[in-house]
Write an enzyme that holds these catalytic residues in place. Structure first.
Site, PDB file in Angstrom:
ATOM      1  N   SER A  30      13.008  20.893   8.012  1.00 22.72           N
ATOM      2  CA  SER A  30      14.452  20.778   7.792  1.00 22.72           C
ATOM      3  C   SER A  30      14.753  19.623   6.844  1.00 22.72           C
ATOM      4  O   SER A  30      15.663  19.711   6.014  1.00 22.72           O
ATOM      5  CB  SER A  30      15.173  20.546   9.116  1.00 22.72           C
ATOM      6  N   HIS A  47      11.012  27.675  11.443  1.00 22.72           N
ATOM      7  CA  HIS A  47      11.462  27.833  12.831  1.00 22.72           C
ATOM      8  C   HIS A  47      11.412  29.311  13.240  1.00 22.72           C
ATOM      9  O   HIS A  47      11.036  29.649  14.357  1.00 22.72           O
ATOM     10  CB  HIS A  47      12.921  27.376  12.980  1.00 22.72           C
ATOM     11  N   ARG A  56       2.744  22.341  12.510  1.00 26.98           N
ATOM     12  CA  ARG A  56       2.495  22.467  11.073  1.00 26.98           C
ATOM     13  C   ARG A  56       1.198  21.738  10.751  1.00 26.98           C
ATOM     14  O   ARG A  56       0.190  21.962  11.388  1.00 26.98           O
ATOM     15  CB  ARG A  56       3.660  21.878  10.280  1.00 26.98           C
ATOM     16  N   LYS A  76      19.738  10.348  15.455  1.00 28.02           N
ATOM     17  CA  LYS A  76      19.371  10.801  14.101  1.00 28.02           C
ATOM     18  C   LYS A  76      20.645  11.045  13.318  1.00 28.02           C
ATOM     19  O   LYS A  76      21.636  11.518  13.874  1.00 28.02           O
ATOM     20  CB  LYS A  76      18.607  12.135  14.194  1.00 28.02           C
TER      21      LYS A  76
HETATM   22  P1  ADP Z   1      12.377  18.172  16.264  1.00 29.34           P
HETATM   23  O1  ADP Z   1      13.350  17.162  15.699  1.00 29.34           O
HETATM   24  O2  ADP Z   1      12.408  18.253  17.768  1.00 29.34           O
HETATM   25  O3  ADP Z   1      10.984  18.065  15.718  1.00 29.34           O
HETATM   26  P2  ADP Z   1      12.753  20.468  14.538  1.00 29.34           P
HETATM   27  O4  ADP Z   1      13.981  21.324  14.411  1.00 29.34           O
HETATM   28  O5  ADP Z   1      12.357  19.666  13.351  1.00 29.34           O
HETATM   29  O6  ADP Z   1      12.983  19.589  15.813  1.00 29.34           O
HETATM   30  O7  ADP Z   1      11.508  21.387  14.944  1.00 29.34           O
HETATM   31  C1  ADP Z   1      11.536  22.211  16.090  1.00 29.34           C
HETATM   32  C2  ADP Z   1      10.183  22.877  16.274  1.00 29.34           C
HETATM   33  O8  ADP Z   1       9.938  23.792  15.203  1.00 29.34           O
HETATM   34  C3  ADP Z   1       9.007  21.886  16.254  1.00 29.34           C
HETATM   35  O9  ADP Z   1       8.044  22.301  17.204  1.00 29.34           O
HETATM   36  C4  ADP Z   1       8.470  22.020  14.868  1.00 29.34           C
HETATM   37  O10 ADP Z   1       7.095  21.670  14.818  1.00 29.34           O
HETATM   38  C5  ADP Z   1       8.681  23.512  14.613  1.00 29.34           C
HETATM   39  N1  ADP Z   1       8.712  23.803  13.194  1.00 29.34           N
HETATM   40  C6  ADP Z   1       9.627  23.438  12.278  1.00 29.34           C
HETATM   41  N2  ADP Z   1       9.285  23.860  11.036  1.00 29.34           N
HETATM   42  C7  ADP Z   1       8.109  24.513  11.176  1.00 29.34           C
HETATM   43  C8  ADP Z   1       7.203  25.169  10.268  1.00 29.34           C
HETATM   44  N3  ADP Z   1       7.435  25.199   8.957  1.00 29.34           N
HETATM   45  N4  ADP Z   1       6.076  25.729  10.771  1.00 29.34           N
HETATM   46  C9  ADP Z   1       5.826  25.654  12.108  1.00 29.34           C
HETATM   47  N5  ADP Z   1       6.618  25.049  13.012  1.00 29.34           N
HETATM   48  C10 ADP Z   1       7.739  24.484  12.555  1.00 29.34           C
END
Ligand code: ADP
Length: 164
Positions: A129, A18, A91, A42
């Site tokens: 996460s 993030h 990703r 969730k």
């Molecule tokens: P959501 O449940 O909305 O997907 P997340 O907290 O999992 O929320 O992710 C928020 C944003 O951060 C998303 O656009 C996700 O693709 C990006 N993100 C999370 N981890 C990574 C990573 N390792 N590399 C690139 N982007 C990431």
């Protein structure tokens, strides 16, 4: 004119993945508002309040980055603030379908909204996460994936403590 973006997500918990996106986003936008989604559907490890407080601490040294909870529709929040840009990270290929669907839905709801995708760093390509939660629940070391402060919060949480 100030270029403002929202950076929405669940952040359960916030990871280095993030943070990569946030750092890159800061080079493009004058202001970024991290919108932490409630995700009632969730089963999150941390409550919305805990996620807001953890992310706020982690980004405290970023200029022009703020954090707020998001309980309703993102588009409504954006319209309220006259915001046109959504920042999202990409990703591996697995993110693509969902991200495209979200981007198209949001621009369908408000045609002025533009989603900006940034690629994650290759060392965090498979970092999520959910992986962090999984590793931590099974007693693994998550130091490579999250800042020390977040690691501490996860340890507290897994011991049944509140993490505000
Ligand atoms: P959501 O449940 O909305 O997907 P997340 O907290 O999992 O929320 O992710 C928020 C944003 O951060 C998303 O656009 C996700 O693709 C990006 N993100 C999370 N981890 C990574 C990573 N390792 N590399 C690139 N982007 C990431």
């Amino acid at each position: 004119m100030n270029k403002v973006a929202v950076y929405p997500g669940t952040f359960d918990p916030i990871t280095y993945g993030h943070l990569d996106i946030l750092e890159m986003g800061c080079k493009i936008f004058d202001e970024i508002i991290i919108c932490i989604a409630e995700r009632a559907e969730k089963n999150t490890l941390f409550t919305l309040e805990e996620r807001v407080s953890t992310v706020s601490y982690i980004v405290k040294d970023f200029d022009n980055v703020s954090v707020e909870p998001l309980t309703g529709l993102l588009v409504k929040r954006m319209e309220m603030g006259g915001i046109k840009f959504i920042l999202r990270g990409l990703r591996a290929v697995s993110d693509f379908d969902y991200e495209l669907q979200m981007a198209l839905t949001n621009s369908e709801l408000d045609s002025e909204i533009v989603t900006v995708f940034l690629p994650g760093k290759h060392e965090h390509l498979f970092l999520s996460s959910s992986i962090v939660r999984e590793v931590a629940i099974h007693g693994g070391d998550v130091s490579k994936f999250v800042p020390e402060y977040v690691k501490h919060k996860i340890e507290l949480k897994l011991r049944g403590k509140t993490c505000l």
